[in-house]
Design a protein around this motif. Structure first.
Motif, mmCIF file in Angstrom:
data_model
loop_
_atom_site.group_PDB
_atom_site.id
_atom_site.type_symbol
_atom_site.label_atom_id
_atom_site.label_comp_id
_atom_site.label_asym_id
_atom_site.label_seq_id
_atom_site.Cartn_x
_atom_site.Cartn_y
_atom_site.Cartn_z
ATOM 1 N N GLY A 232 0.815 -1.217 0.000
ATOM 2 C CA GLY A 232 0.000 0.000 0.000
ATOM 3 C C GLY A 232 0.843 1.258 0.000
ATOM 4 O O GLY A 232 0.569 2.197 -0.756
ATOM 5 N N LEU A 233 1.872 1.276 0.833
ATOM 6 C CA LEU A 233 2.720 2.466 0.926
ATOM 7 C C LEU A 233 3.526 2.675 -0.351
ATOM 8 O O LEU A 233 3.842 3.804 -0.730
ATOM 9 N N GLU A 234 3.862 1.568 -1.027
ATOM 10 C CA GLU A 234 4.614 1.665 -2.268
ATOM 11 C C GLU A 234 3.715 2.249 -3.373
ATOM 12 O O GLU A 234 4.106 3.165 -4.090
ATOM 13 N N GLN A 235 2.507 1.719 -3.461
ATOM 14 C CA GLN A 235 1.582 2.189 -4.498
ATOM 15 C C GLN A 235 1.222 3.659 -4.339
ATOM 16 O O GLN A 235 0.897 4.337 -5.310
ATOM 17 N N THR A 236 1.239 4.138 -3.099
ATOM 18 C CA THR A 236 0.881 5.535 -2.872
ATOM 19 C C THR A 236 2.116 6.420 -2.744
ATOM 20 O O THR A 236 2.015 7.600 -2.401
ATOM 21 N N GLY A 237 3.283 5.839 -3.025
ATOM 22 C CA GLY A 237 4.486 6.655 -3.185
ATOM 23 C C GLY A 237 5.209 7.080 -1.920
ATOM 24 O O GLY A 237 6.004 8.012 -1.951
ATOM 25 N N PHE A 238 4.972 6.380 -0.805
ATOM 26 C CA PHE A 238 5.645 6.783 0.433
ATOM 27 C C PHE A 238 6.930 5.995 0.689
ATOM 28 O O PHE A 238 7.794 6.454 1.420
ATOM 29 N N VAL A 239 7.022 4.798 0.108
ATOM 30 C CA VAL A 239 8.245 3.992 0.279
ATOM 31 C C VAL A 239 8.575 3.305 -1.044
ATOM 32 O O VAL A 239 7.740 3.219 -1.944
ATOM 33 N N THR A 240 9.798 2.809 -1.134
ATOM 34 C CA THR A 240 10.184 1.947 -2.259
ATOM 35 C C THR A 240 10.812 0.682 -1.700
ATOM 36 O O THR A 240 11.280 0.654 -0.562
ATOM 37 N N LEU B 92 15.116 -3.991 0.997
ATOM 38 C CA LEU B 92 15.235 -2.893 1.942
ATOM 39 C C LEU B 92 14.112 -1.914 1.662
ATOM 40 O O LEU B 92 14.053 -1.319 0.582
ATOM 41 N N VAL B 93 13.223 -1.764 2.620
ATOM 42 C CA VAL B 93 12.148 -0.783 2.465
ATOM 43 C C VAL B 93 12.716 0.578 2.820
ATOM 44 O O VAL B 93 13.322 0.753 3.880
ATOM 45 N N THR B 94 12.523 1.527 1.909
ATOM 46 C CA THR B 94 13.159 2.833 2.036
ATOM 47 C C THR B 94 12.122 3.935 1.870
ATOM 48 O O THR B 94 11.260 3.858 0.999
ATOM 49 N N VAL B 95 12.200 4.943 2.705
ATOM 50 C CA VAL B 95 11.262 6.061 2.652
ATOM 51 C C VAL B 95 11.597 6.951 1.464
ATOM 52 O O VAL B 95 12.759 7.273 1.234
ATOM 53 N N THR B 96 10.581 7.341 0.690
ATOM 54 C CA THR B 96 10.806 8.285 -0.407
ATOM 55 C C THR B 96 10.847 9.716 0.137
ATOM 56 O O THR B 96 10.581 9.954 1.307
ATOM 57 N N GLN B 97 11.143 10.627 -0.766
ATOM 58 C CA GLN B 97 11.088 12.057 -0.428
ATOM 59 C C GLN B 97 9.732 12.392 0.182
ATOM 60 O O GLN B 97 9.619 12.973 1.259
#
Lengths: 148, 148
Positions: B70-78, B90-95
């Motif tokens: 969910g967080l990936e699809q909404t652009g909060f993590v990669t 490795l789950v990483t926080v986006t800008q």
DNA sequence: TATTGTTATACTCTATAACTATA
DNA sequence: TATAGTTATAGAGTATAACAATA
């Protein structure tokens, strides 16, 4: 020396832990928090239509159908015909349900005494009026669509 | 004059209202409380494997998969490849995710100041040590399987 | 025509178990 | 053989919309 954020962190952690503790003990009786909310409301309101429960809990009619299904299957409530309106059902607490409500109320009272019993009456008074203010501000914020 | 049960009722109501308020504002960003917990943990831990996140949040690996989806699809993590272990990600926080974490932290601080800022330092000190004790007792109770 | 509750459908959170790819 | 993460499956909570029976 602790600051305000530390205090809020603790409050939030207590919220989480209380929830976990509650889930653990409720699971032993085939209960969940949502079902207990309904059961609790029913204890306060007396036999109620599902419509009335949906309004009291601020959830959809569909949701009440599901919660009552669960409580009925596990023997805490029954669906009775409404005497005046054949569309409606009166959800009614069983003997077992009433015992559970009493147990939950006793547990809540005990917890309250543990947490707030030691406070001097004046401080408790202050705390309650402070919290009442917080509740009012939160209600207002929610009515306006939540905090930004 | 209010009693302990009144105080606990208020605390529980605040819990419910805070949750509602939070849900409302989070929904505007395609976020949920569970996803925010993960994002928050990620902000504290830095880039993490899903295994590490599952342990930090005390949930199943399957659950983390869904939350990260969910967080990936909404652009909060990669999801990034782990440099040393090709099984792991490795789950990483986006800008955008980092900005959201900062916003949430600021909001939490503001709320904390609103609620506890006015208290004299000594009282806050007392409150925090009292709450710390409650947290410890709750943890102990949960470890033993929850309250009866 | 309006209301009560249900069925139909869908999404999120959560868990366990089986499976794939790697260690 | 053990571990990281996914797919498969399942159940609870929640919502909206369509529909039945009744008002």
């Amino acid at each position: 020396m602790p600051n305000s954020v530390d205090a809020l962190d603790l409050v939030l952690e207590i919220t989480v832990l209380l929830g976990e503790d509650m889930r653990q003990s409720l699971a032993r009786d085939n209960l969940t928090e949502s079902r207990v909310h309904l059961l609790w409301a029913l204890g306060a309101l007396g036999p109620s239509t599902q419509k009335a429960l949906a309004e009291a809990l601020n959830v959809s009619a569909r949701n009440v159908t599901g919660l009552v299904d669960g409580l009925e299957q596990t023997g805490f409530v029954t669906r009775e015909p409404h005497p005046d309106d054949r569309r409606a059902t009166l959800v009614t607490v069983t003997q077992r349900g009433a015992e559970m409500v009493a147990t939950l109320q006793a547990g809540q009272k005990e917890l309250a005494e543990q947490l707030f019993g030691p406070m001097p009456p004046k401080e408790l008074d202050q705390l309650v009026s402070g919290l009442t203010g917080v509740v009012e501000r939160l209600r207002a914020a929610i009515a306006e669509g939540g905090h930004p």
